[in-house]
Write a protein that holds these residues in place. Structure first.
Motif, PDB file in Angstrom:
ATOM      1  N   LEU A 111       0.830  -1.205   0.000  1.00  0.00           N
ATOM      2  CA  LEU A 111       0.000   0.000   0.000  1.00  0.00           C
ATOM      3  C   LEU A 111       0.866   1.257   0.000  1.00  0.00           C
ATOM      4  O   LEU A 111       0.547   2.246  -0.667  1.00  0.00           O
ATOM      5  N   THR A 112       1.974   1.206   0.733  1.00  0.00           N
ATOM      6  CA  THR A 112       2.890   2.349   0.759  1.00  0.00           C
ATOM      7  C   THR A 112       3.496   2.589  -0.616  1.00  0.00           C
ATOM      8  O   THR A 112       3.562   3.723  -1.102  1.00  0.00           O
ATOM      9  N   ALA A 113       3.950   1.505  -1.266  1.00  0.00           N
ATOM     10  CA  ALA A 113       4.565   1.644  -2.587  1.00  0.00           C
ATOM     11  C   ALA A 113       3.587   2.207  -3.601  1.00  0.00           C
ATOM     12  O   ALA A 113       3.971   2.982  -4.494  1.00  0.00           O
ATOM     13  N   LEU A 114       2.320   1.850  -3.478  1.00  0.00           N
ATOM     14  CA  LEU A 114       1.299   2.330  -4.410  1.00  0.00           C
ATOM     15  C   LEU A 114       0.702   3.658  -3.958  1.00  0.00           C
ATOM     16  O   LEU A 114      -0.181   4.200  -4.631  1.00  0.00           O
ATOM     17  N   ASN A 115       1.200   4.177  -2.836  1.00  0.00           N
ATOM     18  CA  ASN A 115       0.725   5.437  -2.266  1.00  0.00           C
ATOM     19  C   ASN A 115      -0.782   5.405  -2.014  1.00  0.00           C
ATOM     20  O   ASN A 115      -1.499   6.374  -2.267  1.00  0.00           O
ATOM     21  N   VAL A 116      -1.255   4.279  -1.501  1.00  0.00           N
ATOM     22  CA  VAL A 116      -2.665   4.132  -1.120  1.00  0.00           C
ATOM     23  C   VAL A 116      -2.747   4.361   0.385  1.00  0.00           C
ATOM     24  O   VAL A 116      -2.323   3.512   1.172  1.00  0.00           O
ATOM     25  N   GLN A 117      -3.257   5.502   0.796  1.00  0.00           N
ATOM     26  CA  GLN A 117      -3.286   5.860   2.208  1.00  0.00           C
ATOM     27  C   GLN A 117      -4.625   5.577   2.863  1.00  0.00           C
ATOM     28  O   GLN A 117      -4.722   5.510   4.095  1.00  0.00           O
ATOM     29  N   ASP A 118      -5.654   5.401   2.065  1.00  0.00           N
ATOM     30  CA  ASP A 118      -6.990   5.112   2.582  1.00  0.00           C
ATOM     31  C   ASP A 118      -7.164   3.603   2.703  1.00  0.00           C
ATOM     32  O   ASP A 118      -7.262   2.897   1.694  1.00  0.00           O
ATOM     33  N   ARG A 119      -7.196   3.079   3.942  1.00  0.00           N
ATOM     34  CA  ARG A 119      -7.313   1.640   4.123  1.00  0.00           C
ATOM     35  C   ARG A 119      -8.658   1.102   3.626  1.00  0.00           C
ATOM     36  O   ARG A 119      -8.803  -0.086   3.366  1.00  0.00           O
ATOM     37  N   ASP A 120      -9.660   1.967   3.496  1.00  0.00           N
ATOM     38  CA  ASP A 120     -10.940   1.521   2.956  1.00  0.00           C
ATOM     39  C   ASP A 120     -10.819   1.153   1.484  1.00  0.00           C
ATOM     40  O   ASP A 120     -11.705   0.493   0.927  1.00  0.00           O
ATOM     41  N   ALA A 121      -9.702   1.548   0.865  1.00  0.00           N
ATOM     42  CA  ALA A 121      -9.482   1.196  -0.543  1.00  0.00           C
ATOM     43  C   ALA A 121      -9.449  -0.312  -0.739  1.00  0.00           C
ATOM     44  O   ALA A 121      -9.861  -0.824  -1.785  1.00  0.00           O
ATOM     45  N   LEU A 122      -8.952  -1.036   0.258  1.00  0.00           N
ATOM     46  CA  LEU A 122      -8.914  -2.499   0.139  1.00  0.00           C
ATOM     47  C   LEU A 122     -10.311  -3.074  -0.028  1.00  0.00           C
ATOM     48  O   LEU A 122     -10.530  -3.995  -0.824  1.00  0.00           O
ATOM     49  N   ARG A 123     -11.275  -2.537   0.725  1.00  0.00           N
ATOM     50  CA  ARG A 123     -12.653  -3.015   0.590  1.00  0.00           C
ATOM     51  C   ARG A 123     -13.196  -2.708  -0.795  1.00  0.00           C
ATOM     52  O   ARG A 123     -13.860  -3.558  -1.414  1.00  0.00           O
ATOM     53  N   ARG A 124     -12.900  -1.519  -1.310  1.00  0.00           N
ATOM     54  CA  ARG A 124     -13.393  -1.151  -2.637  1.00  0.00           C
ATOM     55  C   ARG A 124     -12.764  -1.998  -3.739  1.00  0.00           C
ATOM     56  O   ARG A 124     -13.348  -2.198  -4.801  1.00  0.00           O
ATOM     57  N   LEU A 125     -11.553  -2.496  -3.486  1.00  0.00           N
ATOM     58  CA  LEU A 125     -10.859  -3.303  -4.488  1.00  0.00           C
ATOM     59  C   LEU A 125     -11.380  -4.736  -4.570  1.00  0.00           C
ATOM     60  O   LEU A 125     -11.122  -5.434  -5.558  1.00  0.00           O
ATOM     61  N   GLU A 126     -12.063  -5.210  -3.552  1.00  0.00           N
ATOM     62  CA  GLU A 126     -12.435  -6.618  -3.474  1.00  0.00           C
ATOM     63  C   GLU A 126     -13.183  -7.131  -4.707  1.00  0.00           C
ATOM     64  O   GLU A 126     -12.835  -8.186  -5.249  1.00  0.00           O
TER      65      GLU A 126
END
Length: 506
Positions: free
Chosen positions: A371-386
């Motif tokens: 997540l750091t490498a992809l600069n994804v700071q919103d942990r809710d992004a994981l749910r949206r990616l499912e």
């Protein structure tokens, strides 16, 4: 049940050894704790004893416990809260990584102007220096294959950054990308350590570090002390010199972090020099079978061991190397390899995490790094990616090279919905990880989780299989030596099981 009654019950459950270690009035103490002896429980109890000691009721300084990983500090923090209640961790009392302490010390030196950051007066005109400290440069830009590196130096008190070239190419963030961030007040935890180590060579800075430790702490508990490197040891010794009550906890047989500069062979000499008494915890509560108890004893005594190969009903498979786990049928490793920071690797790690969560209810080991490498700071992004990641899995599932390429293309689109990082076109170097996952999807049975020894440290399971290379099997059969790094890794792998440890063959 009130928290007081709950805590009284917890104390009643301790052995005599554990009670002595937790409640010792010694201002300096080493607790030698082997596998399953209740190290975390004793550390948590000692934290509470020192936190609520009546003689320190009016002392505003902190009781601090530190370890080397966030996972370890999280575990200890939860245990302290369960045993002593939320009040145990009201500010300034805290349980943090040792890196957090290093950051505090460097910030203090900067504010005292014993260390001067580039462009410091322009960045912090009010003198309130606050560095933006990152885990790695991957959060600021991607890694590329390059020889470009940088090093930090002190010219007098001024921090200087020098560009250089490494002998070989490797995936790293080039120095040209690092410099602007450093000038803007951003750095990594490793940079903090490098500068602090340089600053300690100056007697004035070293004296200030001792003063700072004594001013803000009255007690310090250091977990896994045998994983300490030279700087860690120097800070511990500074705390002792400042009059801080220091408790060191660890087991020399479980020292694994030589790759980050750990110096386990130095710790005993430093303990003797500082006249730190030792209290051992000898009774292990992990072993549930005579077979496992005997194995642990033989390993520690340096006697040769041949593991059985009955691999029915396993809970986990351990190896010294991630690569060895991917070669095993029926195993789903929690990482591809040690994370190197590439965007394609990060995207594949998100897909791996989707599978490990779905199948094993476990996070992929390097999820946060990805997540750091992809600069994804919103942990809710994981749910949206499912939903998108499920689609990638369905594209990958049929098998074959074409499916791997198509799944990679789909993965790039899915990750692009939450990250601005640009992933490269399909290439075997980027799609090979998906091919590994495809083989796991073809398994008829539920796979067993695979971990390296480093990731398994601190964990325990009923039945553990160990994947050994020829040299590792030979070492185990000849008897392990405390002085050998590989032998200690084998020891840790073979002491995670409650009931049985077996070898799994490729």
């Amino acid at each position: 049940m009130t928290s007081a009654l709950a805590h009284a019950g917890a104390i009643a459950d301790l052995t005599a050894e554990q009670r002595l270690a937790a409640a010792s009035s010694a201002s300096k103490l080493f607790i030698e704790a082997g596998p399953g002896t209740g190290k975390t429980t004793v550390s948590a109890q000692r934290f509470g004893v020192q936190r609520f000691a009546s003689e320190h009721r009016h002392d505003s300084r902190a009781v601090v416990a530190v370890s080397f990983t966030r996972a370890a500090t999280y575990t200890l923090r939860r245990r302290v809260q369960r045993l002593w209640g939320p009040a145990a961790l009201t500010w300034p009392h805290r349980i943090v990584t040792l890196d957090t302490v290093m950051c505090d010390l460097l910030h203090d030196l900067l504010r005292e102007r014993l260390v001067i950051w580039p462009n410091m007066d322009a960045l912090w005109p009010d003198g309130n220096v606050v560095l933006d400290v990152r885990d790695s440069w991957a959060s600021c830009g991607g890694t590329v294959s390059t020889r470009s590196i940088y090093s930090l130096h002190l010219s007098g008190r001024h921090v200087q950054l020098r560009k250089d070239f490494a002998p070989k190419h490797a995936y790293r963030v080039p120095a040209v990308a690092v410099v602007p961030h450093m000038l803007a007040g951003t750095c990594t935890h490793q940079d903090v350590r490098d500068i602090l180590e340089l600053a300690l060579r100056d007697p004035l800075s070293a004296s200030r570090v001792r003063q700072r430790l004594g001013d803000v702490m009255r007690a310090l508990i250091v977990d896994e002390v045998f994983d300490a490197n030279d700087l860690d040891i120097a800070i511990i010794e500074s705390a002792i010199a400042a009059g801080v009550a220091v408790t060191l906890v660890g087991d020399p047989w479980q020292a694994l972090y030589l790759f980050r500069g750990a110096r386990p062979h130095l710790v005993p000499e430093r303990l003797r020099r500082a006249k730190v008494p030792t209290l051992p915890l000898t009774q292990s509560f992990r072993w549930r079978s005579d077979e496992q108890r005997d194995l642990a004893m033989r390993l520690r005594e340096g006697r040769g061991v041949v593991l059985p190969t009955d691999t029915e009903d396993l809970d986990v498979v351990l190896a010294l190397w991630w690569k060895d786990l991917w070669e095993l049928r029926g195993v789903l490793p929690l990482a591809f390899h040690s994370f190197k920071g590439g965007y394609e690797e990060a995207a594949a790690t998100l897909l791996l995490n989707h599978l490990t969560r779905s199948i094993l209810d476990m996070d992929a080991t390097y999820l946060n790094d990805a997540l750091t490498a992809l600069n994804v700071q919103d942990r809710d992004a994981l749910r949206r990616l499912e939903p998108g990641l499920r689609e990638v899995v369905e594209v990958l599932r049929p098998g074959g090279r074409t499916a791997v390429t198509a799944a990679y293309v789909e993965l790039v689109k899915v990750v692009g919905s939450v990250s601005a990082r640009e992933l490269r076109r399909p290439h075997p170097a980027h799609t090979g990880r998906l091919a590994d996952l495809q083989r796991c999807l073809a398994l008829p049975e539920r796979p067993v989780p695979g971990l390296t020894t480093h990731q398994a440290k601190g964990g325990e399971w009923d039945a553990v299989a160990v994947r050994l290379r020829d040299a590792e099997r030979t070492a185990l059969g000849s008897g392990l030596s405390l002085a050998e790094d590989m032998h200690r890794k084998i020891y840790v792998a073979c002491t995670r099981a409650r009931w049985r440890t077996v070898e799994i063959l490729p």
